[in-house]
Design a protein around this motif. Sequence first.
Motif, short mmCIF file in Angstrom:
data_model
loop_
_atom_site.label_atom_id
_atom_site.label_comp_id
_atom_site.label_asym_id
_atom_site.label_seq_id
_atom_site.Cartn_x
_atom_site.Cartn_y
_atom_site.Cartn_z
N THR A 1 4.46 2.37 5.72
CA THR A 1 3.24 2.40 4.94
C THR A 1 3.08 3.71 4.18
OG1 THR A 1 2.19 0.96 6.57
CG2 THR A 1 0.74 2.08 5.04
N ASP B 1 -5.34 0.07 4.98
CA ASP B 1 -4.02 -0.44 5.36
C ASP B 1 -3.54 0.20 6.66
OD1 ASP B 1 -2.83 2.03 4.82
OD2 ASP B 1 -1.98 1.41 2.90
N GLY C 1 2.88 7.65 -6.42
CA GLY C 1 2.70 6.49 -5.56
C GLY C 1 1.31 5.89 -5.61
N TRP D 1 -9.16 -0.50 -1.92
CA TRP D 1 -8.00 -0.60 -1.04
C TRP D 1 -7.54 0.83 -0.75
CZ3 TRP D 1 -5.76 -5.51 0.20
CH2 TRP D 1 -6.39 -6.59 -0.43
N ARG E 1 0.63 -7.61 -0.27
CA ARG E 1 1.90 -7.69 0.47
C ARG E 1 2.72 -6.42 0.32
NH1 ARG E 1 4.91 -12.19 -0.19
NH2 ARG E 1 6.83 -11.05 0.19
N GLU E 2 2.50 -5.66 -0.76
CA GLU E 2 3.22 -4.40 -0.94
C GLU E 2 2.70 -3.31 -0.01
OE1 GLU E 2 4.60 -4.10 -5.48
OE2 GLU E 2 2.43 -4.26 -5.29
N ARG E 3 1.53 -3.53 0.58
CA ARG E 3 0.96 -2.57 1.50
C ARG E 3 1.36 -2.86 2.95
NH1 ARG E 3 -3.42 0.47 -0.32
NH2 ARG E 3 -3.93 0.16 -2.50
N ARG F 1 1.28 7.34 -11.05
CA ARG F 1 2.18 6.28 -10.58
C ARG F 1 3.41 6.88 -9.90
NH1 ARG F 1 0.49 4.15 -15.49
NH2 ARG F 1 2.37 4.86 -16.58
N ASP G 1 6.63 6.48 -0.85
CA ASP G 1 6.27 5.79 -2.09
C ASP G 1 6.14 6.76 -3.25
OD1 ASP G 1 4.20 3.54 -0.26
OD2 ASP G 1 6.13 3.13 -1.19
N PRO H 1 -2.60 0.36 -8.57
CA PRO H 1 -2.78 -0.96 -7.96
C PRO H 1 -1.48 -1.48 -7.35
CG PRO H 1 -3.76 -0.86 -10.16
CD PRO H 1 -2.94 0.39 -10.00
N ARG H 2 -1.61 -2.10 -6.18
CA ARG H 2 -0.47 -2.74 -5.51
C ARG H 2 -0.94 -4.07 -4.95
NH1 ARG H 2 2.12 0.97 -1.06
NH2 ARG H 2 -0.02 1.63 -0.71
N GLU H 3 -0.04 -5.03 -4.94
CA GLU H 3 -0.35 -6.31 -4.31
C GLU H 3 -0.54 -6.09 -2.81
OE1 GLU H 3 -0.86 -9.28 -5.68
OE2 GLU H 3 -0.62 -8.38 -7.67
#
Length: 240
Positions: free
Chosen positions: A29, A209, A108, A150, A115-117, A105, A33, A111-113
């Motif tokens: 996690t 997350d 890291g 998020w 599932r990417e978290r 970006r 990134d 925005p991330r989906e």
Amino acid sequence: MRFGLVAQDVGVALRDAGRSVTSWCRRHTIGGDGAVAAVRRGLRQGESGTLSREQELELIDVLRGVHPDEFGLDEELWTRQSLTTLIQRRFDLAMDAGTVGAYLRAWGLGPREPRERACGLCVGAVERWVRLEYPAITRAAQEHLAEVYWIGRVRLRGTMPAADVISAVSSRGRVRFMITTPTVDPPLPRDFVLRLSGAEERTAHLIVDGSWPKNEWPRRLPRRIVLHPLPSCGRPVAAA
């Protein structure tokens, strides 16, 4: 007697395995990134309108543990706009918003989906959560005219000492963040959570997350701030 010893050994092995899974999940996690040296993401350092590597590292150090209002800026947490202003003041560099966004970006952020978290072991649980539970969170936020954020943590590579970027990305894609120097098992900063509510004390729903188990969340928060755990294979172990 022998059976008892075997059972005990199995129990220890399962417990250690659970801790290993938890540790791996959390490393996934927060681990890797983000990166300094944004040239890897298409930014050519030293060109007009960009930061040199030395300036980028200096900027990260300047941001550690401080918020925009300490520089006289009208923001509770760092955003692309407040970072653009700080770069202008500190380096006398007029950087356009798109370039600042490229640095974020590279760090890291953005925005991330859902599932990417999640780590590979949690993807299925996260997808079920998005389908079954997330709609109720968005409905509650709409009823209270609240924002949904998020929240996660990214470890920046290439800094000395190391740096963690704690970010909150709104459902509209707006990024707010702070930079800290990591410690052992750092909790989710209470100050960060409160600042997301703003001086207007807006209601906020925060999806956290797997960077922090629930025992590392701030306690006794105002009722206007509602925290929701994103499914993580580390959470059951942390709560045990």
